[in-house]
Design an enzyme around this catalytic site. Structure first.
Site, PDB file in Angstrom:
ATOM      1  N   THR A  15       0.829  -1.211   0.000  1.00 26.16           N
ATOM      2  CA  THR A  15       0.000   0.000   0.000  1.00 26.16           C
ATOM      3  C   THR A  15       0.858   1.254   0.000  1.00 26.16           C
ATOM      4  O   THR A  15       0.459   2.284  -0.537  1.00 26.16           O
ATOM      5  CB  THR A  15      -0.933  -0.028   1.232  1.00 26.16           C
ATOM      6  OG1 THR A  15      -1.843  -1.097   1.032  1.00 26.16           O
ATOM      7  CG2 THR A  15      -1.706   1.251   1.414  1.00 26.16           C
ATOM      8  N   SER A  62       1.503  -7.525  -0.834  1.00 29.94           N
ATOM      9  CA  SER A  62       2.313  -8.439  -0.005  1.00 29.94           C
ATOM     10  C   SER A  62       1.637  -9.791   0.241  1.00 29.94           C
ATOM     11  O   SER A  62       2.285 -10.720   0.710  1.00 29.94           O
ATOM     12  CB  SER A  62       2.720  -7.779   1.309  1.00 29.94           C
ATOM     13  OG  SER A  62       1.664  -7.782   2.228  1.00 29.94           O
ATOM     14  N   ASP A  96       0.163  -6.429   4.960  1.00 29.22           N
ATOM     15  CA  ASP A  96      -0.549  -7.684   5.285  1.00 29.22           C
ATOM     16  C   ASP A  96       0.387  -8.802   5.736  1.00 29.22           C
ATOM     17  O   ASP A  96       0.057  -9.555   6.644  1.00 29.22           O
ATOM     18  CB  ASP A  96      -1.372  -8.166   4.081  1.00 29.22           C
ATOM     19  CG  ASP A  96      -2.558  -7.251   3.787  1.00 29.22           C
ATOM     20  OD1 ASP A  96      -2.838  -6.368   4.616  1.00 29.22           O
ATOM     21  OD2 ASP A  96      -3.183  -7.415   2.727  1.00 29.22           O
TER      22      ASP A  96
HETATM   23  N1  ASP Z   1      -2.699  -5.581   0.651  1.00 26.00           N
HETATM   24  C1  ASP Z   1      -1.688  -4.596   0.965  1.00 26.00           C
HETATM   25  C2  ASP Z   1      -0.349  -5.313   1.018  1.00 26.00           C
HETATM   26  O1  ASP Z   1      -0.112  -6.000   1.975  1.00 26.00           O
HETATM   27  C3  ASP Z   1      -2.000  -3.922   2.252  1.00 26.00           C
HETATM   28  C4  ASP Z   1      -0.981  -2.939   2.769  1.00 26.00           C
HETATM   29  O2  ASP Z   1       0.137  -2.811   2.316  1.00 26.00           O
HETATM   30  O3  ASP Z   1      -1.350  -2.212   3.744  1.00 26.00           O
HETATM   31  O4  ASP Z   1       0.423  -5.208   0.099  1.00 26.00           O
END
Ligand code: ASP
Length: 331
Positions: A15, A62, A96
């Site tokens: 993110t 991630s 994540d």
């Molecule tokens: N889905 C995203 C990831 O883990 C969430 C984040 O980075 O906050 O890449």
């Protein structure tokens, strides 16, 4: 003597590099859409106190961090730190699975130099995006003499925590990373880094026996989450796909349903290593007489996802249950 430390930023996506359709889009955006160069454009003044080098290793969500990518990242970090010109590493990562990557690196990095991992909960395109400040603070921490020898550090929301303890505990708030029982090991205030503690008691980095250079592939280790009405079929499925270990996220920390127990006993007969962990956010799963009778291993204070990281590494060196139990006490 160089006047400013050289910090290598290794970008992997998440993110912190996410992009949404508008500045008020804070959910439903695309992680891993913005390059590290673009992120650095909105992270001011780093050159005042550091020389920055960058490497965009991946640009992924991630949740797509595979064990192959984890091995590649760790080998890359180790190689980078061998370079005498590099004084520290900062990794950008999705939140994540950040705690899993952080703990893995904590166990396999062979250097005293600072390794800091940062992420954000709001995408780069969002109003009040938290990524640039987290990255700025991460570089600040990596430049600190006091950050040496502390293992991998997690920096988000003005806090510094150990990779051993920090975990994602909220879905969308900027204070999502916490170490509820153990606390933080430092804070960043007005660009100044304050450390509260010298180190943690668990082994890491230079004191860890795990050597990523000898590992070609990590073993299959699923996590099975206990619940009311728990059955055995997930244990049977885990055995069928050739899992070498299973982490049981028990409902309370100790007991397992009779149905699940049958699946576990059959898995044990096939040589699968069973770790009793807990689905609760805090507390220690300590060894009891049940573990001696049933040949389980107690997961101690590791949450299930971190217990999985340690078991995967442990299984690359031994299948001996006493030795693995000892790893869970000391790492
Ligand atoms: N889905 C995203 C990831 O883990 C969430 C984040 O980075 O906050 O890449």
């Amino acid at each position: 003597m160089k006047s400013k430390p050289t910090i290598k930023i290794i970008a992997t996506g998440g993110t912190i590099a996410g992009a949404g359709s508008s500045s008020t889009t804070t959910t439903g955006y695309k992680p891993g859409a913005v390059s590290i160069e673009e992120l650095l454009e909105v992270t001011p003044n780093l050159s005042d106190f550091s020389n920055i080098e960058v490497e965009q290793l991946f640009n992924i969500d991630s949740v797509d961090m595979t064990t192959e990518r984890l091995l590649a990242l760790s080998k890359y970090v180790n190689e980078t730190l061998l370079d005498e010109e590099v004084d520290g590493v900062v990794i950008t990562h999705g939140t994540d699975t950040l705690e899993e990557t952080a703990y893995f690196l904590h166990l396999v990095i062979k250097s005293h130099k600072p390794v800091v991992i940062v992420g954000s909960v709001r995408p780069a395109t969002a109003i009040s995006a938290d990524g640039p400040l987290n990255l700025y603070n991460g570089v600040k921490v990596a430049c600190e003499r006091q950050a040496h020898g502390k293992g991998v550090l997690v920096v988000l929301n003005d806090r510094v925590g150990s990779a051993r303890y920090m975990a994602k505990m909220a879905t969308t708030t900027v204070d999502s990373f916490r170490a509820l029982e153990q606390g933080y090991i430092g804070a960043i205030v007005g660009g100044e880094v304050h450390f509260y503690y010298k180190d943690i008691t668990k082994l890491h980095t230079m004191d860890s026996i795990f050597d990523v250079n000898t590992i070609v592939q990590l073993p299959e280790v699923p996590i099975i989450y206990s619940h009311l009405g728990d059955g055995r079929f997930l244990y049977d499925a885990a055995v069928q796909v050739g899992s070498k270990g299973i982490i049981v996220a028990t409902a309370g920390g100790y007991t397992i349903s009779k149905q699940a127990e049958q699946g576990i006993q059959d898995a044990l007969k096939k040589g699968v290593v069973i770790i009793r962990s807990s689905r609760l956010s805090t507390g220690i799963v300590s060894r009891t007489s049940m573990d001696n009778q049933q040949h389980y291993i107690a997961g101690e204070s590791l949450n299930p996802q971190k217990a999985r990281i340690l078991l995967m590494l442990a299984l690359t060196v031994t299948n001996d249950k006493d030795e693995i139990q000892q790893f869970f006490r000391t790492y």
